[in-house]
Design an enzyme around this catalytic site. Structure first.
Site, mmCIF file in Angstrom:
data_model
loop_
_atom_site.group_PDB
_atom_site.id
_atom_site.type_symbol
_atom_site.label_atom_id
_atom_site.label_comp_id
_atom_site.label_asym_id
_atom_site.label_seq_id
_atom_site.Cartn_x
_atom_site.Cartn_y
_atom_site.Cartn_z
ATOM 1 N N CYS A 41 38.719 45.702 -29.764
ATOM 2 C CA CYS A 41 38.335 44.482 -30.506
ATOM 3 C C CYS A 41 39.068 44.456 -31.846
ATOM 4 O O CYS A 41 38.797 45.283 -32.726
ATOM 5 C CB CYS A 41 36.813 44.508 -30.667
ATOM 6 S SG CYS A 41 36.158 43.618 -32.060
ATOM 7 N N PRO A 42 40.071 43.560 -32.027
ATOM 8 C CA PRO A 42 40.894 43.604 -33.252
ATOM 9 C C PRO A 42 40.082 43.535 -34.557
ATOM 10 O O PRO A 42 40.315 44.350 -35.455
ATOM 11 C CB PRO A 42 41.845 42.413 -33.094
ATOM 12 C CG PRO A 42 41.894 42.161 -31.624
ATOM 13 C CD PRO A 42 40.537 42.523 -31.094
ATOM 14 N N PRO A 43 39.138 42.586 -34.703
ATOM 15 C CA PRO A 43 38.419 42.564 -35.995
ATOM 16 C C PRO A 43 37.572 43.806 -36.223
ATOM 17 O O PRO A 43 37.327 44.189 -37.377
ATOM 18 C CB PRO A 43 37.544 41.300 -35.914
ATOM 19 C CG PRO A 43 37.545 40.886 -34.510
ATOM 20 C CD PRO A 43 38.746 41.460 -33.841
ATOM 21 N N CYS A 44 37.136 44.449 -35.123
ATOM 22 C CA CYS A 44 36.387 45.710 -35.281
ATOM 23 C C CYS A 44 37.296 46.761 -35.919
ATOM 24 O O CYS A 44 36.879 47.519 -36.790
ATOM 25 C CB CYS A 44 35.895 46.239 -33.932
ATOM 26 S SG CYS A 44 34.872 45.100 -32.987
ATOM 27 N N ARG A 45 38.549 46.771 -35.449
ATOM 28 C CA ARG A 45 39.497 47.753 -35.984
ATOM 29 C C ARG A 45 39.790 47.483 -37.455
ATOM 30 O O ARG A 45 39.900 48.401 -38.254
ATOM 31 C CB ARG A 45 40.809 47.706 -35.175
ATOM 32 C CG ARG A 45 40.652 48.207 -33.756
ATOM 33 C CD ARG A 45 41.999 48.555 -33.174
ATOM 34 N NE ARG A 45 42.881 47.404 -33.065
ATOM 35 C CZ ARG A 45 43.066 46.706 -31.953
ATOM 36 N NH1 ARG A 45 42.411 47.032 -30.853
ATOM 37 N NH2 ARG A 45 43.900 45.688 -31.922
#
Lengths: 179, 209
Positions: free
Chosen positions: A77-81
């Site tokens: 999950c990009p925003p999680c990263r």
């Protein structure tokens, strides 16, 4: 007659400029703030017991009496990263004040998460919700979602999407829960 | 011939009463297009000062790779990849000085394709197929959370990323009509001429070029 205008005009101009700049800075700061939204009704946080990637069990009940930040995430999950580094920076400061942070990964195994931490090193516990039962108990519809649980075990704040967790105002809001 | 004007007028008002809730006045906003900096693929974005919705093309090959890596079989991943998938970034960009709460429901959005009005294929529809096909649980979990939520409520600065699926084949063009509520008031916006990513492999970049 002597000209006293500069003794009057300059200080007034200076004071006005100072206050206009202060107002402008306040507005800009407010616009860039990292909001945590209050949870309506502050329901009790659903209890859980999950293993971290080292196999150590963590139950939410074990943290009763503490303010706990619970983050739901996944490695893909990009925003999680994006928010993990700021979470780590915030954790380094908040843990000294007795605030805990638990990041609950949804559906991925220990190997996947461990490999991921090579690029995203964090020191807070990474728990595994392998069958996604815990996330379903929480009012979460998308990743990342983060809840702040107060010392009485209630869900008090929520954030959907990335935040800069080491933002001073955001951290203060969490620290204020200790009062 | 004699009309009962009262009855006719009453019927007209009842008709308006039924139609009015379905009407969503278009919100002021702009559509911008270009190349997404991160994905290096085309995007279409609707935005105003409260909300932004960006659709970024996903190449079928990216989708195949993502879902096979999460436990789908090649043929299952192929079905998803051929379904016109976009990476979707939905944001409430309202500022504290001008707040606004956004609520959306993807089942109310319309896909206009060659004169047809269609619906998005939301995660719940996919989920039924995966349960029937007995797709492994970890793969189903990844799929469920990888697609953007079907319904969502965003406070200022909240946002989600996730895939949306349009049930069209790669390379097709469509228009998207979106509806949402801002502070409880229904609004609408449209993006025309969105193009599903073609099923091509990216040429390797010349590192010296």
């Amino acid at each position: 007659m002597r000209n006293y205008s500069r003794f009057v005009v300059f200080p007034i101009t200076f004071v006005m400029t100072f206050f206009i700049t202060l107002m402008f800075a306040t507005v800009v700061y407010a616009e860039k703030s990292q909001p945590l939204h209050p949870v309506t009704g502050t329901p009790m946080a659903p209890d859980f017991s999950l293993n971290d990637i080292d196999g150590k069990p963590h139950a939410l009940q074990d943290y009763r009496g503490m303010v706990v930040i619970i983050n739901f995430w996944a490695t893909w999950c990009p925003p999680c990263r994006y928010e993990l580094p700021s979470m780590e920076r915030a954790y380094q400061r908040l843990k000294k004040q007795g605030i805990e942070m638990l990041a609950i990964n949804v559906g991925e195994d220990a190997d996947t998460i461990f490999t991921f931490t090579v690029d995203y090193p964090v020191t807070f516990p990474l728990l595994m919700d392998l069958d996604s039962k815990v996330i379903k108990d929480y009012p979460v519809v998308g990743l990342p979602t983060t809840y702040v649980v107060d010392s009485k075990g209630r869900l008090v704040y929520r954030a959907i999407g990335t935040r800069e967790w080491d933002d001073a105002a955001l951290m203060q809001k969490i620290l204020d829960l200790k009062k | 011939m004699c009309f009962d004007y009262k009855a006719v007028t009453g019927l007209i008002f009842i008709g308006i009463g039924f139609l009015l809730p379905a009407y969503a006045p278009p919100a002021k906003g702009e559509v911008i297009t270009g190349t997404d900096e991160e994905a290096q693929l085309p995007f279409w974005e609707w935005r105003n000062d409260v909300m932004s919705v960006r659709l970024v093309q996903r190449l079928p090959d990216q989708t195949r790779a993502f879902f096979t890596a999460r436990g789908f079989t090649k043929s299952q991943a192929e079905v998803i990849a051929q379904g016109c998938i976009f990476q979707t970034v939905y944001k409430n960009i309202a500022t504290p000085s001008k707040p606004g709460v956004i609520e959306y429901d993807l089942t109310q959005w319309k896909v206009l394709y060659q004169g047809d009005v269609r619906a998005l294929k939301v995660k719940e529809a996919w989920q039924q197929e995966w349960e029937k096909a007995k797709v492994p649980q970890p793969a189903q979990i990844a799929f469920f959370w990888a697609l953007i939520p079907t319904q969502q409520r965003f406070e200022p600065q909240d946002y989600n990323w996730g895939m949306t699926s349009y049930n069209l084949v790669p390379g097709e063009k469509f228009d998207l009509e979106m509806v949402w509520r801002q502070d409880g008031v229904k609004q609408s916006g449209a993006i025309r001429g969105i193009e599903c990513a073609p099923d091509v492999e990216l040429e390797p970049r010349n590192p010296f070029g």
